[in-house]
Design an enzyme around this catalytic site. Sequence first.
Site, PDB file in Angstrom:
ATOM      1  N   THR A 136       0.814  -1.204   0.000  1.00  0.00           N
ATOM      2  CA  THR A 136       0.000   0.000   0.000  1.00  0.00           C
ATOM      3  C   THR A 136       0.857   1.267   0.000  1.00  0.00           C
ATOM      4  OG1 THR A 136      -1.519   1.270   1.392  1.00  0.00           O
ATOM      5  CG2 THR A 136      -0.115  -0.285   2.542  1.00  0.00           C
ATOM      6  N   ASP A 137       0.265   2.353  -0.458  1.00  0.00           N
ATOM      7  CA  ASP A 137       0.967   3.651  -0.408  1.00  0.00           C
ATOM      8  C   ASP A 137       1.095   4.172   1.027  1.00  0.00           C
ATOM      9  OD1 ASP A 137      -1.728   4.282  -0.001  1.00  0.00           O
ATOM     10  OD2 ASP A 137      -1.845   5.766  -1.617  1.00  0.00           O
ATOM     11  N   GLU A 138       0.302   3.578   1.961  1.00  0.00           N
ATOM     12  CA  GLU A 138       0.291   4.117   3.330  1.00  0.00           C
ATOM     13  C   GLU A 138       1.624   3.915   4.045  1.00  0.00           C
ATOM     14  OE1 GLU A 138      -3.176   3.501   5.665  1.00  0.00           O
ATOM     15  OE2 GLU A 138      -4.495   3.532   3.929  1.00  0.00           O
ATOM     16  N   TYR A 162      -1.782  -0.415  11.099  1.00  0.00           N
ATOM     17  CA  TYR A 162      -1.948  -1.094   9.804  1.00  0.00           C
ATOM     18  C   TYR A 162      -0.744  -0.840   8.901  1.00  0.00           C
ATOM     19  CZ  TYR A 162      -3.270  -1.574   4.887  1.00  0.00           C
ATOM     20  OH  TYR A 162      -3.266  -1.885   3.549  1.00  0.00           O
ATOM     21  N   ALA A 164       2.165   0.321   9.593  1.00  0.00           N
ATOM     22  CA  ALA A 164       3.428  -0.171  10.161  1.00  0.00           C
ATOM     23  C   ALA A 164       3.570  -1.670   9.903  1.00  0.00           C
ATOM     24  CB  ALA A 164       3.479   0.117  11.659  1.00  0.00           C
ATOM     25  N   LYS A 166       2.202  -3.352   7.422  1.00  0.00           N
ATOM     26  CA  LYS A 166       2.465  -3.542   5.982  1.00  0.00           C
ATOM     27  C   LYS A 166       3.919  -3.186   5.668  1.00  0.00           C
ATOM     28  CE  LYS A 166       0.027  -4.583   3.061  1.00  0.00           C
ATOM     29  NZ  LYS A 166      -0.376  -5.920   2.518  1.00  0.00           N
ATOM     30  N   ASN A 192      -8.117   1.690  -3.458  1.00  0.00           N
ATOM     31  CA  ASN A 192      -8.942   1.032  -4.478  1.00  0.00           C
ATOM     32  C   ASN A 192     -10.424   1.189  -4.173  1.00  0.00           C
ATOM     33  OD1 ASN A 192      -7.315  -1.893  -5.793  1.00  0.00           O
ATOM     34  ND2 ASN A 192      -6.330  -0.077  -5.002  1.00  0.00           N
TER      35      ASN A 192
HETATM   36  P1  NAD Z   1      -9.659  -7.280   2.364  1.00  0.00           P
HETATM   37  O1  NAD Z   1      -9.619  -6.994   3.822  1.00  0.00           O
HETATM   38  O2  NAD Z   1     -10.899  -7.009   1.597  1.00  0.00           O
HETATM   39  O3  NAD Z   1      -9.296  -8.819   2.105  1.00  0.00           O
HETATM   40  C1  NAD Z   1      -8.271  -9.488   2.785  1.00  0.00           C
HETATM   41  C2  NAD Z   1      -8.444 -10.987   2.542  1.00  0.00           C
HETATM   42  O4  NAD Z   1      -7.366 -11.669   3.203  1.00  0.00           O
HETATM   43  C3  NAD Z   1      -9.749 -11.566   3.112  1.00  0.00           C
HETATM   44  O5  NAD Z   1     -10.340 -12.423   2.186  1.00  0.00           O
HETATM   45  C4  NAD Z   1      -9.296 -12.335   4.349  1.00  0.00           C
HETATM   46  O6  NAD Z   1     -10.133 -13.432   4.665  1.00  0.00           O
HETATM   47  C5  NAD Z   1      -7.910 -12.782   3.921  1.00  0.00           C
HETATM   48  N1  NAD Z   1      -7.026 -13.051   5.071  1.00  0.00           N
HETATM   49  C6  NAD Z   1      -6.838 -12.272   6.173  1.00  0.00           C
HETATM   50  N2  NAD Z   1      -5.958 -12.845   6.992  1.00  0.00           N
HETATM   51  C7  NAD Z   1      -5.563 -14.007   6.401  1.00  0.00           C
HETATM   52  C8  NAD Z   1      -4.641 -15.030   6.753  1.00  0.00           C
HETATM   53  N3  NAD Z   1      -3.945 -14.987   7.897  1.00  0.00           N
HETATM   54  N4  NAD Z   1      -4.462 -16.057   5.895  1.00  0.00           N
HETATM   55  C9  NAD Z   1      -5.160 -16.135   4.735  1.00  0.00           C
HETATM   56  N5  NAD Z   1      -6.056 -15.190   4.360  1.00  0.00           N
HETATM   57  C10 NAD Z   1      -6.244 -14.133   5.176  1.00  0.00           C
HETATM   58  O7  NAD Z   1      -8.411  -6.496   1.765  1.00  0.00           O
HETATM   59  P2  NAD Z   1      -8.242  -5.782   0.345  1.00  0.00           P
HETATM   60  O8  NAD Z   1      -8.747  -4.408   0.429  1.00  0.00           O
HETATM   61  O9  NAD Z   1      -8.710  -6.710  -0.714  1.00  0.00           O
HETATM   62  O10 NAD Z   1      -6.650  -5.690   0.298  1.00  0.00           O
HETATM   63  C11 NAD Z   1      -5.860  -6.757  -0.237  1.00  0.00           C
HETATM   64  C12 NAD Z   1      -4.400  -6.384  -0.133  1.00  0.00           C
HETATM   65  O11 NAD Z   1      -4.160  -5.181  -0.856  1.00  0.00           O
HETATM   66  C13 NAD Z   1      -3.945  -6.111   1.300  1.00  0.00           C
HETATM   67  O12 NAD Z   1      -2.653  -6.648   1.451  1.00  0.00           O
HETATM   68  C14 NAD Z   1      -3.920  -4.595   1.410  1.00  0.00           C
HETATM   69  O13 NAD Z   1      -2.932  -4.177   2.316  1.00  0.00           O
HETATM   70  C15 NAD Z   1      -3.544  -4.214  -0.012  1.00  0.00           C
HETATM   71  N6  NAD Z   1      -4.036  -2.893  -0.473  1.00  0.00           N
HETATM   72  C16 NAD Z   1      -5.356  -2.555  -0.345  1.00  0.00           C
HETATM   73  C17 NAD Z   1      -5.795  -1.323  -0.851  1.00  0.00           C
HETATM   74  C18 NAD Z   1      -7.243  -0.907  -0.750  1.00  0.00           C
HETATM   75  O14 NAD Z   1      -7.557   0.227  -1.077  1.00  0.00           O
HETATM   76  N7  NAD Z   1      -8.150  -1.775  -0.346  1.00  0.00           N
HETATM   77  C19 NAD Z   1      -4.893  -0.452  -1.442  1.00  0.00           C
HETATM   78  C20 NAD Z   1      -3.540  -0.829  -1.536  1.00  0.00           C
HETATM   79  C21 NAD Z   1      -3.132  -2.079  -1.062  1.00  0.00           C
HETATM   80  O1  TDX Z   2     -16.620   6.335   7.915  1.00  0.00           O
HETATM   81  C1  TDX Z   2     -15.589   6.803   7.377  1.00  0.00           C
HETATM   82  N1  TDX Z   2     -15.482   8.159   7.235  1.00  0.00           N
HETATM   83  C2  TDX Z   2     -14.381   8.769   6.692  1.00  0.00           C
HETATM   84  O2  TDX Z   2     -14.323  10.000   6.597  1.00  0.00           O
HETATM   85  C3  TDX Z   2     -14.505   5.984   6.904  1.00  0.00           C
HETATM   86  C4  TDX Z   2     -14.573   4.494   7.024  1.00  0.00           C
HETATM   87  C5  TDX Z   2     -13.414   6.608   6.344  1.00  0.00           C
HETATM   88  N2  TDX Z   2     -13.327   7.961   6.262  1.00  0.00           N
HETATM   89  C6  TDX Z   2     -12.131   8.600   5.668  1.00  0.00           C
HETATM   90  C7  TDX Z   2     -10.799   8.108   6.213  1.00  0.00           C
HETATM   91  C8  TDX Z   2      -9.878   8.224   5.009  1.00  0.00           C
HETATM   92  O3  TDX Z   2      -9.348   9.546   4.931  1.00  0.00           O
HETATM   93  O4  TDX Z   2     -12.123   8.256   4.278  1.00  0.00           O
HETATM   94  C9  TDX Z   2     -10.792   7.991   3.812  1.00  0.00           C
HETATM   95  C10 TDX Z   2     -10.727   6.576   3.260  1.00  0.00           C
HETATM   96  O5  TDX Z   2     -10.884   5.705   4.373  1.00  0.00           O
HETATM   97  P1  TDX Z   2     -10.814   4.101   4.200  1.00  0.00           P
HETATM   98  O6  TDX Z   2     -11.793   3.687   3.159  1.00  0.00           O
HETATM   99  O7  TDX Z   2     -10.886   3.502   5.563  1.00  0.00           O
HETATM  100  O8  TDX Z   2      -9.365   3.909   3.537  1.00  0.00           O
HETATM  101  P2  TDX Z   2      -7.884   4.342   4.007  1.00  0.00           P
HETATM  102  O9  TDX Z   2      -7.804   4.513   5.455  1.00  0.00           O
HETATM  103  O10 TDX Z   2      -7.454   5.482   3.127  1.00  0.00           O
HETATM  104  O11 TDX Z   2      -7.075   2.996   3.604  1.00  0.00           O
HETATM  105  C11 TDX Z   2      -7.381   2.307   2.364  1.00  0.00           C
HETATM  106  O12 TDX Z   2      -6.440   2.608   1.362  1.00  0.00           O
HETATM  107  C12 TDX Z   2      -5.157   2.061   1.479  1.00  0.00           C
HETATM  108  C13 TDX Z   2      -7.449   0.798   2.581  1.00  0.00           C
HETATM  109  O13 TDX Z   2      -8.374   0.503   3.612  1.00  0.00           O
HETATM  110  C14 TDX Z   2      -6.102   0.216   2.879  1.00  0.00           C
HETATM  111  O14 TDX Z   2      -6.181  -1.197   2.979  1.00  0.00           O
HETATM  112  C15 TDX Z   2      -5.168   0.583   1.760  1.00  0.00           C
HETATM  113  O15 TDX Z   2      -3.873   0.133   2.060  1.00  0.00           O
END
Ligand code: NAD
Ligand code: TDX
Length: 358
Positions: A136-138, A162, A164, A166, A192
């Site tokens: 992630t970019d975080e 989170y 930290a 990653k 995403n």
């Molecule tokens: P998500 O929380 O929707 O899905 C995570 C999946 O991992 C779930 O299906 C869960 O059951 C599985 N899982 C959790 N712990 C596990 C374990 N110990 N063993 C096997 N499976 C396990 O997450 P997401 O949003 O799809 O993110 C996927 C990856 O992409 C993550 O590594 C996240 O850090 C990274 N990422 C997410 C975003 C975003 O915006 N969502 C952006 C950048 C990177």
């Molecule tokens: O109820 C809310 N109100 C609100 O203002 C929630 C859930 C979020 N927010 C804000 C917090 C953030 O600035 O919106 C922004 C986006 O929040 P999230 O959807 O929780 O995402 P973020 O914290 O940016 O992290 C996401 O992007 C990077 C993913 O959850 C991570 O897994 C990924 O690595």
Amino acid sequence: MNKKNILVTGGAGFIGANFVHHCLAEKIGLIVNLDKLTYAGNYQNLERLAYNADHVFVRGDIADQSLVQSLLDEYQPGAIVNFAAESHVDRSITGPDDFIQTNVVGTFHLIEAALQYWKGLSANDRSAFRFLHVSTDEVYGTLQKDDPAFMETTAYAPNSPYSASKAASDHLVRAYHHTYGLPTLTTNCSNNYGPYQFPEKLIPLVIHNALKGIEIPVYGDGSNIRDWLYVTDHCRAISAVLDAGQPGSVYNIGGNSEKTNLEVVHTICAILDQRVPREENLSYDALITFVTDRPGHDYRYAINASKIRREIGWRPQETFETGMAKTVKWYIDHAAWVENVTTGNYQKWIQTNYGQRT
Ligand code: NAD
Ligand code: TDX
């Protein structure tokens, strides 16, 4: 080794499920999908693959090294793509333990199993094998308004449990390449959005609450900025990096689409006003409620994606407008999916996270 087989971890979650569907549509080969099915993992995301012979689902933990080892021995994949993680920042603040366990300890056991498997391959297969870690970019921390966007060379400065966790996993992956020569790839992607995202994250939560006619919680003043990428574009980027990435390299992936949270919320409300008008033509905007900010809330993320564009030729196909229109439509059309994932434990989380905020 069967070059076409891929072990995908976390493939029942949001991005992982989209990636599995993407690979199967492209007929890349056999996908072995290892997922623990935590609250965020949902077999429903994969239901339409029940009779697809190119998909094998295994319920299990990436921290179970002997299970991973046996899957590698049985299916002899040419690549591992690691999505499995705890992924929600707010949950990492209220309960960091699971984040350390899966994101750090889990990634360690997964990559250790990968290393043992890789060592037993022929020289040709060792050079063809890839371990792709999805990050992630975080990990880069936060930006001010006019700072340049994150590059692959930006120093790590994670601010939440989170990010930290990653960051720690990214460092392990880097070390396994540097020390043992394991052909790793790391991708650091921006926020995403799209189908199958669990409605604890901003965009699906806003759509869900708006359609239910309940408050739309915006943290702080809503001015925090994220760089949004439609999930299918992320999946295409991962495939492209698997095919053409340089072993040991890092690639930043972003949508070049920075928006404040308030802009995102207004966009969703405007689409819903068109598609599902409220009574008396009230706008969904009226549901916006400013609530207590997230502790340590990163102000801005922005990705400089010039390396992946220059070296691999990837660029996003969706704009924020086209991606958001598709996303809102998907959630409207999949009311049963939303209903299923927002019962039970979901209700407890909503009470934990929002019950304390004023
Ligand atoms: P998500 O929380 O929707 O899905 C995570 C999946 O991992 C779930 O299906 C869960 O059951 C599985 N899982 C959790 N712990 C596990 C374990 N110990 N063993 C096997 N499976 C396990 O997450 P997401 O949003 O799809 O993110 C996927 C990856 O992409 C993550 O590594 C996240 O850090 C990274 N990422 C997410 C975003 C975003 O915006 N969502 C952006 C950048 C990177
Ligand atoms: O109820 C809310 N109100 C609100 O203002 C929630 C859930 C979020 N927010 C804000 C917090 C953030 O600035 O919106 C922004 C986006 O929040 P999230 O959807 O929780 O995402 P973020 O914290 O940016 O992290 C996401 O992007 C990077 C993913 O959850 C991570 O897994 C990924 O690595």
